[in-house]
Structures are given as structure tokens and as C-alpha cells.
Design a protein around this motif. Structure first.
Motif, mmCIF file in Angstrom:
data_model
loop_
_atom_site.group_PDB
_atom_site.id
_atom_site.type_symbol
_atom_site.label_atom_id
_atom_site.label_comp_id
_atom_site.label_asym_id
_atom_site.label_seq_id
_atom_site.Cartn_x
_atom_site.Cartn_y
_atom_site.Cartn_z
ATOM 1 N N MET A 18 32.040 35.691 36.690
ATOM 2 C CA MET A 18 32.496 35.164 37.974
ATOM 3 C C MET A 18 32.290 33.656 38.038
ATOM 4 S SD MET A 18 31.827 33.861 41.135
ATOM 5 C CE MET A 18 30.061 33.853 40.992
ATOM 6 N N ARG A 19 33.317 32.938 38.520
ATOM 7 C CA ARG A 19 33.223 31.505 38.744
ATOM 8 C C ARG A 19 33.649 31.230 40.181
ATOM 9 N NH1 ARG A 19 33.592 28.712 33.566
ATOM 10 N NH2 ARG A 19 33.734 30.252 31.917
ATOM 11 N N ARG A 20 33.160 30.087 40.726
ATOM 12 C CA ARG A 20 33.511 29.781 42.093
ATOM 13 C C ARG A 20 33.733 28.286 42.265
ATOM 14 N NH1 ARG A 20 30.439 26.862 40.995
ATOM 15 N NH2 ARG A 20 28.349 26.334 41.697
ATOM 16 N N SER A 21 34.856 27.935 42.925
ATOM 17 C CA SER A 21 35.196 26.556 43.242
ATOM 18 C C SER A 21 36.508 26.597 43.991
ATOM 19 C CB SER A 21 35.317 25.706 41.964
ATOM 20 O OG SER A 21 36.372 26.189 41.166
ATOM 21 N N GLY A 22 37.205 25.455 44.123
ATOM 22 C CA GLY A 22 38.526 25.457 44.724
ATOM 23 C C GLY A 22 39.552 26.087 43.812
ATOM 24 N N VAL A 23 39.199 26.237 42.540
ATOM 25 C CA VAL A 23 40.038 26.941 41.574
ATOM 26 C C VAL A 23 39.131 27.793 40.698
ATOM 27 C CG1 VAL A 23 39.944 25.012 39.958
ATOM 28 C CG2 VAL A 23 41.792 26.673 39.776
ATOM 29 N N THR A 24 39.575 28.984 40.331
ATOM 30 C CA THR A 24 38.750 29.868 39.510
ATOM 31 C C THR A 24 39.645 30.773 38.682
ATOM 32 O OG1 THR A 24 36.848 31.370 39.588
ATOM 33 C CG2 THR A 24 38.587 31.751 41.191
ATOM 34 N N PHE A 25 39.099 31.255 37.567
ATOM 35 C CA PHE A 25 39.808 32.204 36.715
ATOM 36 C C PHE A 25 38.973 33.471 36.594
ATOM 37 C CE2 PHE A 25 42.187 28.508 35.747
ATOM 38 C CZ PHE A 25 43.430 28.955 35.303
ATOM 39 N N SER A 26 39.660 34.602 36.566
ATOM 40 C CA SER A 26 38.974 35.883 36.444
ATOM 41 C C SER A 26 38.356 36.013 35.065
ATOM 42 C CB SER A 26 39.963 37.033 36.678
ATOM 43 O OG SER A 26 40.565 36.927 37.946
ATOM 44 N N PRO A 27 37.227 36.738 34.945
ATOM 45 C CA PRO A 27 36.612 36.956 33.636
ATOM 46 C C PRO A 27 37.573 37.674 32.698
ATOM 47 C CG PRO A 27 35.130 37.592 35.408
ATOM 48 C CD PRO A 27 36.464 37.355 36.037
ATOM 49 N N GLY A 28 37.366 37.479 31.432
ATOM 50 C CA GLY A 28 38.222 38.128 30.446
ATOM 51 C C GLY A 28 38.962 37.102 29.627
ATOM 52 N N GLU A 29 40.277 37.260 29.514
ATOM 53 C CA GLU A 29 41.074 36.382 28.675
ATOM 54 C C GLU A 29 41.386 35.046 29.360
ATOM 55 O OE1 GLU A 29 44.539 38.508 27.565
ATOM 56 O OE2 GLU A 29 43.459 40.014 26.390
ATOM 57 N N GLY A 30 41.056 34.917 30.623
ATOM 58 C CA GLY A 30 41.287 33.663 31.322
ATOM 59 C C GLY A 30 42.732 33.402 31.682
ATOM 60 N N ILE A 78 44.346 35.085 34.401
ATOM 61 C CA ILE A 78 44.525 35.234 35.843
ATOM 62 C C ILE A 78 43.656 34.209 36.562
ATOM 63 C CG2 ILE A 78 44.443 36.784 37.803
ATOM 64 C CD1 ILE A 78 46.440 37.576 35.641
ATOM 65 N N GLY A 79 44.279 33.338 37.333
ATOM 66 C CA GLY A 79 43.534 32.308 38.044
ATOM 67 C C GLY A 79 43.994 32.158 39.478
ATOM 68 N N TRP A 80 43.115 31.562 40.288
ATOM 69 C CA TRP A 80 43.385 31.352 41.704
ATOM 70 C C TRP A 80 43.018 29.922 42.077
ATOM 71 C CZ3 TRP A 80 44.972 35.701 44.630
ATOM 72 C CH2 TRP A 80 44.811 36.937 43.996
ATOM 73 N N ALA A 81 43.729 29.371 43.050
ATOM 74 C CA ALA A 81 43.371 28.075 43.623
ATOM 75 C C ALA A 81 43.656 28.123 45.121
ATOM 76 C CB ALA A 81 44.161 26.943 42.973
ATOM 77 N N VAL A 82 42.809 27.443 45.895
ATOM 78 C CA VAL A 82 42.968 27.442 47.357
ATOM 79 C C VAL A 82 42.947 26.010 47.864
ATOM 80 C CG1 VAL A 82 41.927 29.721 47.628
ATOM 81 C CG2 VAL A 82 40.473 27.672 47.732
ATOM 82 N N GLY A 83 43.455 25.828 49.093
ATOM 83 C CA GLY A 83 43.505 24.491 49.668
ATOM 84 C C GLY A 83 43.682 24.520 51.167
ATOM 85 N N THR A 84 44.224 23.447 51.708
ATOM 86 C CA THR A 84 44.360 23.290 53.152
ATOM 87 C C THR A 84 45.421 24.221 53.717
ATOM 88 O OG1 THR A 84 45.903 21.461 52.790
ATOM 89 C CG2 THR A 84 43.587 20.887 53.109
#
Length: 499
Positions: free
Chosen positions: A1-13, A15-21
Motif C-alpha cells: 500500500m502507498r499513499r499520496s496524491g497519486v498511488t499505484f496498487s501493489p503487484g505489477e504496478g 493500476i494507479g490512481w490520482a486525485v485532485g481539486t
């Protein structure tokens, strides 16, 4: 598990997410080469995101919301385990387990992926600025008092450890159970090799925060900030030159009576004065140890400063020597402005407003009916003024501060500076690079496009296209358009704390 304004799911890297305003969420399935927008159903500012697997992600907002998806973003569940206070940290240390931290010492955890929440009582009301887990049980967080907290049971209980850092630590990362790093403002980096029980300072950089600025003309100005830093410009802000201040204290506010005479106040009762437009500075004797946050001068010799624990001090020696004045409150006083030789206004914590009608010798408290802290005020004339503060609060007065109207704000972020630039025009700035502009006396506030994601703490506007804003990390920005909304308006208002 990683946490920030952008993160990638564990595994092969992949699947990723990013959030904002404004509730913006984007997702990638190819390691970040391509991103597509995911509807979150929210218009709040999202500040962190964490992912446990390819379908499960959790995002938090600046206004206390937790958004959870279990189906790769198709649907989201919203909850507010800490109420409406700002959330700073998020972690998903194991399946079904979520931990969030926020302002006022809030630590909340869920063991059913947000279905129900419990709070961990840490007996502290400090803001919890960051959160990191090295495995499903061991985690750490930092707070606004310079403490690092450790847990060994997945976030149910926490123990504090004093790192004694100044500035405070704002982010943590652990590579394994023992090795971690933390960073803070002004380039601070510390490291631990024993799981957080002891820390070593690695680096203190030079990107001090800019806390206030004033522009005398469209080319000449002064800015002040962290660790005693003072800068001057003579080219409209394209280049800022450092000036020797002879202090390491944080400098929080400045006030210039004209292009030559100016004063700066800061932490630990620091008072500085200049008679040559900021080229050189000398120290005054305040006689106090409290931090000072605002300053305003009535004449070349008489001025006032305000600060922590209800502090008001007065000088009639042009800032050389100061004496205390009774405030009648223990609230932190954040800003002060005199609109005439006799009338002055102070704003501070928990909606505190003080006014004087006798040149500052006595102060009376005014009821505002708001609980939010007020950080800045600005008047266009003796009667019309604004105050801004936490959670986007905006107040307006048309009778010199006797009564205040709570205006509708389009944002819930903290606002740290405001400048009234016309009878109906004003500009406010705050967290996440937020800029608000009104041209109809505060009835409507337009959110401007962000030019930075940094916290903004000062604004100076001189009419037409001359607009400067400044804030965290040494950022000073100028606009060639003043957002297009205040162009051609000449700046006839008296000087303001932030301009």
C-alpha cells in the motif's frame, strides 16, 4: 500500500490512481501511460489516495470526507469519521482496514472498509500531518508539535516520541520496519534506523515560506518569511534579493507607512524596523516572548502589533520600544489594521474581533457568531472590509467592524490572506493555491485557476494587471492579467497588511 496524491496498487504496478481539486479522480491501467477520469460524485478537494488492490481505493479530502470504492471506481461510499476537520493522512495497512489522521488530533480507523469507524484517543489536539505503515501492524505519524507517534497494533493505540524538530514534519515514509524518513518545511529531512524511536537530521534546505509581502509600486516591494528571511525586489517581482535581518526567527507580517518606513514582526516577540525601504533593518525591543502575527502603524511613531495568547503591544517611539496593552482575551490574535487615526480592528481565533475607537488604548470584543479562526482582514475605506479564515469563512463589514456578515464561500479550504481592492472588489488566497475574487461586494466569489498547488499566505494588488501572491516553499507569483476580473481598477485604498 502507498499513499499520496497519486498511488499505484501493489503487484505489477499497472493500476494507479490520482486525485485532485473539485473531486477529480483519474485511473490508469497501463502503468501511467494513459489515464481516464473516474466520477467520484464529489466536488471536494481530494488530497490523498491509497490503494490496497486493483479494485479497492480510498481518498480523503481537505474538508474531512473519506471516499471509498470497492469496484475500481464505479461507485464510491462517503463517510466523515473526523467530522468536518481537515484530513492529512491515510493508510490501508491490510484488507478491510483503513486508518485516517487529521486536524485536532483525530485518528480514526475502520476494520470493515469504511462501514463503521472508531476513534483512537491520543490525548493530544495537535494536527496529525502524515501517516505511514510499514506492515499491517506497525505505523507512524507526525504532528504539528514536532512529535512522531508509533503504533504496533494497527492504529488502535499510539505512543509519542519527541523528535524536537523545527520546522515540523509534514510527511513520513518507511521502507521497512526499521528504516524511515520524514520531511518538513524549509527543506528539513530526518531519518530513523530503529523504527522511529530516534531520528537524525540529514538536511535543512533554504526554501523558506513567504508569510507576507508588500508592493510600494509596480516594481518595488518587500517580502518576509521563515527563519528571518527578508527579500526585496526592484523589477516587479521577477527577481527577489535577500536582505540581512540579523535574526533566525520566523517573520510573520509587515507594514509600511510609506516607501521608506516599515516594520516587521515575528516569532518570539521579534520586531524589526527600516527607514530605507527595506534595504537594512534594525531590531526593536518588544519586551515580550509571544509570537507576533500582525502589525499596523497609525503614524511614523505610533503603531500596534498583535499575537499569541491575546497579546497586543504598542509603540510611540517608531518601533524602538513597546509596551503591553490589555486585550481582554486569551485568543490568538492574527491580524490588525487601523482604518483611521482612531479606529482599528483586530481578528483572531474562534471568530474573535476586537475594535478600538480611541487609537488603540482600549479594545472591545465584537460578536461575530462564527467559530472559525480569522487569519487576515483588509479594509478599502473606514467602513468596508473583509476578514477570512479557516474552512473558507469570509466575513464582511460595512460599518467599520461593528457588525459582520457571514458570506457564502465556494471553497471550504483555509484562507490566509485577503485584500479589499475596490468598493466592491476583493481577492482572497489560501490552501492548495486557492484564489477567490469578488467584483460584487462579496455576493459571489469566483474561483480562479490554480497557478500553484502550494499554500498561499499573502496577496498584493496595485490595480490593473499588477497582482502578486506568495506562500509556502518560497513561492512568489505575479500575474500578467490579475485573472482578468480586476483590470483597469486603480488602487486608491490605504495600505493593507498583505499589500
Amino acid at each position: 500500500m502507498r499513499r499520496s496524491g497519486v498511488t499505484f496498487s501493489p503487484g505489477e504496478g499497472r493500476i494507479g490512481w490520482a486525485v485532485g481539486t473539485y473531486g477529480r479522480v483519474v485511473r490508469t491501467e497501463d502503468g501511467g501511460r494513459n489515464w481516464k477520469t473516474v466520477a467520484s460524485g464529489s466536488d471536494e478537494h481530494l488530497v490523498r489516495v491509497a490503494a490496497f488492490d486493483e479494485r479497492t481505493a480510498v481518498a480523503i479530502s481537505a474538508s474531512g470526507a473519506v471516499l471509498i470504492t470497492k469496484d475500481a471506481g464505479t461507485t464510491w461510499i462517503k463517510s466523515s469519521p473526523c467530522g468536518s476537520v481537515r484530513l492529512y493522512g491515510i493508510a490501508v495497512p491490510e484488507a478491510q482496514k483503513i486508518v485516517v489522521t487529521g486536524a485536532g488530533g483525530c485518528v480514526a480507523f475502520s476494520e470493515d472498509l469504511g462501514g463503521t469507524w472508531s476513534k483512537s484517543e491520543i490525548f493530544s489536539r495537535a494536527d496529525l500531518l502524515s501517516l505511514c505503515f510499514s506492515d499491517e501492524k506497525k505505523g507512524s505519524m507526525s504532528d504539528s508539535n514536532g512529535m512522531v507517534w508509533l503504533t504496533g497494533d494497527g492504529g488502535r493505540t499510539w505512543l509519542p516520541f519527541n523528535v524536537r524538530t523545527n520546522p515540523k514534519l509534514s510527511a513520513l515514509f518507511f521502507a521497512d520496519e526499521f528504516t524511515g524518513w520524514a520531511v518538513g518545511e524549509n527543506g528539513l529531512i530526518v531519518r530513523t534506523d530503529d523504527g522511529g524511536f530516534s531520528w537524525q537530521r540529514l538536511l535543512t534546505g533554504g526554501r523558506e515560506d513567504v508569510n507576507d509581502l508588500s508592493m510600494f509600486t509596480d516594481r518595488i516591494g518587500v517580502a518576509v518569511g521563515g527563519r528571518g528571511r527578508i527579500w526585496i525586489t526592484n523589477d516587479g517581482g521577477r527577481e527577489w534579493l535577500p536582505v540581512y535581518s540579523d535574526t533566525e526567527r520566523n517573520l510573520n507580517a509587515l507594514d509600511f507607512l510609506n516607501e521608506e518606513l516599515g516594520w516587521v514582526v515575528g516569532d518570539g516577540g521579534t520586531v524589526l524596523r527600516t527607514i530605507n525601504g527595506g534595504a537594512s533593518w534594525g531590531a526593536g525591543i518588544s519586551g515580550i516572548a509571544e509570537d507576533l502575527f500582525g502589525v499596523s502603524f497609525i503614524t511614523e511613531r505610533v503603531g500596534y502589533a498583535v499575537g499569541a495568547d491575546g497579546t497586543i503591544i504598542r509603540t510611540d517611539t517608531a518601533g524602538s520600544y513597546w509596551e503591553r496593552v490589555a486585550s481582554g482575551t486569551r485568543a490568538w490574535l492574527e491580524d490588525i489594521e487601523f482604518v483611521s487615526q482612531t479606529k482599528g480592528i483586530i481578528v483572531g481565533d474562534r471568530g474573535t474581533v476586537l475594535i478600538t475607537a480611541d487609537s488603540g488604548r482600549t479594545w472591545n470584543q465584537i460578536r461575530t457568531n462564527v467559530a472559525e479562526s480569522l487569519y487576515s482582514l483588509s479594509f478599502y475605506d473606514e467602513n468596508s472590509g473583509y476578514a477570512v479564515g479557516t474552512r473558507g469563512v469570509i466575513l464582511k463589514t460595512i460599518d467599520g467592524g461593528q457588525t459582520w456578515e457571514d458570506l457564502e464561500s465556494p471553497l471550504q479550504v483555509n484562507l490566509f490572506a485577503v485584500q479589499a481592492v475596490g468598493e466592491n472588489e476583493a481577492i482572497a488566497v489560501g490552501e492548495f493555491g486557492s484564489i477567490l475574487v469578488t467584483t460584487d461586494g462579496g455576493k459571489n466569489w469566483l474561483v480562479q485557476s490554480n497557478i500553484t498547488g502550494r499554500l498561499l499566505q499573502a496577496v498584493a494588488y496595485r490595480g490593473g494587471s499588477d497582482l502578486w501572491i506568495a506562500g509556502r516553499g518560497g513561492a512568489i507569483h505575479d500575474s500578467a492579467h490579475a485573472s482578468g476580473l480586476l483590470a483597469s481598477r486603480e488602487w486608491y485604498g490605504r495600505r493593507h497588511r498583505s499589500g
